[in-house]
Enzyme design. Sequence first.
Site, PDB file in Angstrom:
ATOM      1  N   CYS A   1      -2.627   9.051   2.313  1.00 42.88           N
ATOM      2  CA  CYS A   1      -2.235   8.608   0.977  1.00 42.88           C
ATOM      3  C   CYS A   1      -3.352   8.826  -0.035  1.00 42.88           C
ATOM      4  O   CYS A   1      -3.096   8.939  -1.223  1.00 42.88           O
ATOM      5  CB  CYS A   1      -1.839   7.148   1.025  1.00 42.88           C
ATOM      6  SG  CYS A   1      -3.085   6.162   1.827  1.00 42.88           S
TER       7      CYS A   1
ATOM      8  N   GLU B   1       0.882  -1.175   0.000  1.00 46.20           N
ATOM      9  CA  GLU B   1       0.000   0.000   0.000  1.00 46.20           C
ATOM     10  C   GLU B   1       0.912   1.215   0.000  1.00 46.20           C
ATOM     11  O   GLU B   1       1.465   1.581   1.043  1.00 46.20           O
ATOM     12  CB  GLU B   1      -0.894   0.000   1.245  1.00 46.20           C
ATOM     13  CG  GLU B   1      -1.821  -1.196   1.357  1.00 46.20           C
ATOM     14  CD  GLU B   1      -2.987  -1.133   0.392  1.00 46.20           C
ATOM     15  OE1 GLU B   1      -3.187  -0.093  -0.258  1.00 46.20           O
ATOM     16  OE2 GLU B   1      -3.690  -2.135   0.275  1.00 46.20           O
TER      17      GLU B   1
HETATM   18  P1  NAD Z   1       8.101   5.353   4.865  1.00 47.87           P
HETATM   19  O1  NAD Z   1       8.092   4.429   3.717  1.00 47.87           O
HETATM   20  O2  NAD Z   1       9.298   6.148   5.115  1.00 47.87           O
HETATM   21  O3  NAD Z   1       7.813   4.566   6.226  1.00 47.87           O
HETATM   22  C1  NAD Z   1       6.799   3.623   6.354  1.00 47.87           C
HETATM   23  C2  NAD Z   1       7.294   2.494   7.236  1.00 47.87           C
HETATM   24  O4  NAD Z   1       8.407   1.876   6.619  1.00 47.87           O
HETATM   25  C3  NAD Z   1       7.766   2.939   8.615  1.00 47.87           C
HETATM   26  O5  NAD Z   1       7.430   1.946   9.547  1.00 47.87           O
HETATM   27  C4  NAD Z   1       9.270   3.011   8.436  1.00 47.87           C
HETATM   28  O6  NAD Z   1       9.965   2.853   9.648  1.00 47.87           O
HETATM   29  C5  NAD Z   1       9.507   1.843   7.514  1.00 47.87           C
HETATM   30  N1  NAD Z   1      10.748   1.931   6.741  1.00 47.87           N
HETATM   31  C6  NAD Z   1      11.438   3.041   6.377  1.00 47.87           C
HETATM   32  N2  NAD Z   1      12.531   2.687   5.679  1.00 47.87           N
HETATM   33  C7  NAD Z   1      12.517   1.334   5.603  1.00 47.87           C
HETATM   34  C8  NAD Z   1      13.396   0.379   5.000  1.00 47.87           C
HETATM   35  N3  NAD Z   1      14.486   0.752   4.345  1.00 47.87           N
HETATM   36  N4  NAD Z   1      13.072  -0.932   5.110  1.00 47.87           N
HETATM   37  C9  NAD Z   1      11.954  -1.312   5.769  1.00 47.87           C
HETATM   38  N5  NAD Z   1      11.101  -0.452   6.360  1.00 47.87           N
HETATM   39  C10 NAD Z   1      11.381   0.855   6.264  1.00 47.87           C
HETATM   40  O7  NAD Z   1       6.823   6.242   4.678  1.00 47.87           O
HETATM   41  P2  NAD Z   1       6.323   7.432   5.581  1.00 47.87           P
HETATM   42  O8  NAD Z   1       6.865   8.692   5.035  1.00 47.87           O
HETATM   43  O9  NAD Z   1       6.538   7.154   7.022  1.00 47.87           O
HETATM   44  O10 NAD Z   1       4.765   7.306   5.330  1.00 47.87           O
HETATM   45  C11 NAD Z   1       4.120   8.032   4.362  1.00 47.87           C
HETATM   46  C12 NAD Z   1       3.937   7.221   3.090  1.00 47.87           C
HETATM   47  O11 NAD Z   1       3.035   6.144   3.317  1.00 47.87           O
HETATM   48  C13 NAD Z   1       3.310   8.044   2.013  1.00 47.87           C
HETATM   49  O12 NAD Z   1       3.954   7.852   0.785  1.00 47.87           O
HETATM   50  C14 NAD Z   1       1.884   7.544   1.963  1.00 47.87           C
HETATM   51  O13 NAD Z   1       1.226   7.734   0.772  1.00 47.87           O
HETATM   52  C15 NAD Z   1       2.046   6.129   2.309  1.00 47.87           C
HETATM   53  N6  NAD Z   1       0.780   5.587   2.790  1.00 47.87           N
HETATM   54  C16 NAD Z   1       0.104   4.723   1.982  1.00 47.87           C
HETATM   55  C17 NAD Z   1      -1.099   4.199   2.376  1.00 47.87           C
HETATM   56  C18 NAD Z   1      -1.837   3.237   1.490  1.00 47.87           C
HETATM   57  O14 NAD Z   1      -2.669   2.514   1.989  1.00 47.87           O
HETATM   58  N7  NAD Z   1      -1.551   3.165   0.214  1.00 47.87           N
HETATM   59  C19 NAD Z   1      -1.631   4.544   3.621  1.00 47.87           C
HETATM   60  C20 NAD Z   1      -0.915   5.430   4.426  1.00 47.87           C
HETATM   61  C21 NAD Z   1       0.302   5.930   3.993  1.00 47.87           C
END
Ligand code: NAD
Length: 491
Positions: free
Chosen positions: A299, A265
């Site tokens: 998102c 997602e």
């Molecule tokens: P992010 O990808 O930086 O972080 C999300 C999660 O991934 C966190 O738990 C983070 O600690 C982890 N993470 C970060 N780097 C990682 C790595 N290298 N390996 C594994 N895990 C890692 O995203 P964010 O900025 O915290 O969240 C916002 C993003 O999430 C936006 O792009 C938004 O659109 C998306 N989002 C999508 C949905 C959906 O259902 N499509 C819902 C909510 C948010």
Amino acid sequence: MRTGIGNAQHAAQVPTGMWLGTSLLAANRGQQFAVDDPATEAVIAEVADTTEKDWFDALDLAEQARPEWEATSPRERSELLREIFNEIVRRKDEFAVAMSCEMGKPFAEALGEVAYGAEYFRWFAEEAVRSNGRVAPAPAGNGTIIVTRKPVGTVVAITPWNFPLAMATRKIAPALAAGCPIIVKPAAETPLTLLLLGEVIAGVCLKLGAPNGIVSILPTTDAAGFSSSLMKDPRVKKVTFTGSTGVGKLLVRQSADNLQRTSMELGGNAPFVVAEDADLDLVLTCAMQAKMRNGGEACIAANRFLVHEAVAEAFVDKLTASMQAVRTGHGLEEGTTLGPIITRKQRDRIAELVDEAIAGGARATTGGSTPSGQGYFYPATVLVDVPEDARILREEIFGPVATVTTFASNEEAVAKANATEFGLAAYAFTENVHTAQYFASRLEAGMVGINRGAISDPAAPFGGIKQSGFGREGGTEGIEEYQHVQYLAWT
Ligand code: NAD
């Protein structure tokens, strides 16, 4: 391993350890990391910072619990989920305090997320007992085709900070319903809400006698280490992720070695199309929902308002007035309708996107500059005359900024709406059923709202296409992400 958060009116005690099954423990090496309140920049808790030994302890425990959990009857799994729903609802204020304090959303919105997040447990309590297969005659007349669904095995879940509860419950509930243990890593910015959920789940598991280890919750500052080391272990059969597209792609690559199933997602860049004949009062209500829910940190937030040129001026006037009426403040403060941005970095990123657009010729009808003072605040902002090549139209804003551009025909609207690599949500407004059908069939998105600004529903499949990922959460589809299909050739 608990700490008090909140204020005199809204307070909660939240766990600060890790949940290894039903045990609340310090991290193996005893380290902790700080969680701050984005409205005050003050540290509100120190939370267990787990490392590799903790992650594999959780995996060992999940694998021990798995055979018994897989063999538990759907009815028992359903009852466990239903009891978790009841407990979250009973403790809704504590969850809302945790979210307002660590994530910043207004208390009323936090309560809304608690109701929404809890609903995934109720929905999947109902789905757990309806995981039907199918039976069909073989066309050659030589037998019967029987299709059944089995749990995929142990799941690893990684969740974002923007909806600290709901983004996890839409993974935990269907995994448990399907018979899978699950290990969850919350975002480091917002671990408290999930640690509170861990307390609820542990309590219900102990009360109902579920095997220990079906849910573990492991905060860590080493997100990359967490996923890469666990995914090297073939006992992990499924990885479910909500977050940015870049990290999602990395996880899909990592899944190749053990061919783990994945659900992704990812990010969005939702268009919000207003046709010439749209009901502007309805549009405005829905525009505020689609843009300002969670302060735009969603998102499926409307990223690009595409408005027919005949109604653009009227729309901008109304939207500007509504955005000016937004009240910024701490989530727990009475009357707050817009909280802070999650971190200084994210706030500065939003400011940069706005500044770049203005330098390129855009104009802010309200907002548009970073306030001084405490907290990572950014004002509700409306940008018009945004140049077509502006970065703010291509990238996810993830903040309270509305960009408005115009179109002259429905064909042009669709072309502009689809001119993005993302395909999560899209919105269209019209009073004409044929125009509605025109947009619905042409907008490239996993979810389309017609005359609707709020589309999320645990009973509906949430998910995207294109660079917004794959897999669905919620609906009857949600549980299938945690099942594999077995075909039985019967005589
Ligand atoms: P992010 O990808 O930086 O972080 C999300 C999660 O991934 C966190 O738990 C983070 O600690 C982890 N993470 C970060 N780097 C990682 C790595 N290298 N390996 C594994 N895990 C890692 O995203 P964010 O900025 O915290 O969240 C916002 C993003 O999430 C936006 O792009 C938004 O659109 C998306 N989002 C999508 C949905 C959906 O259902 N499509 C819902 C909510 C948010």
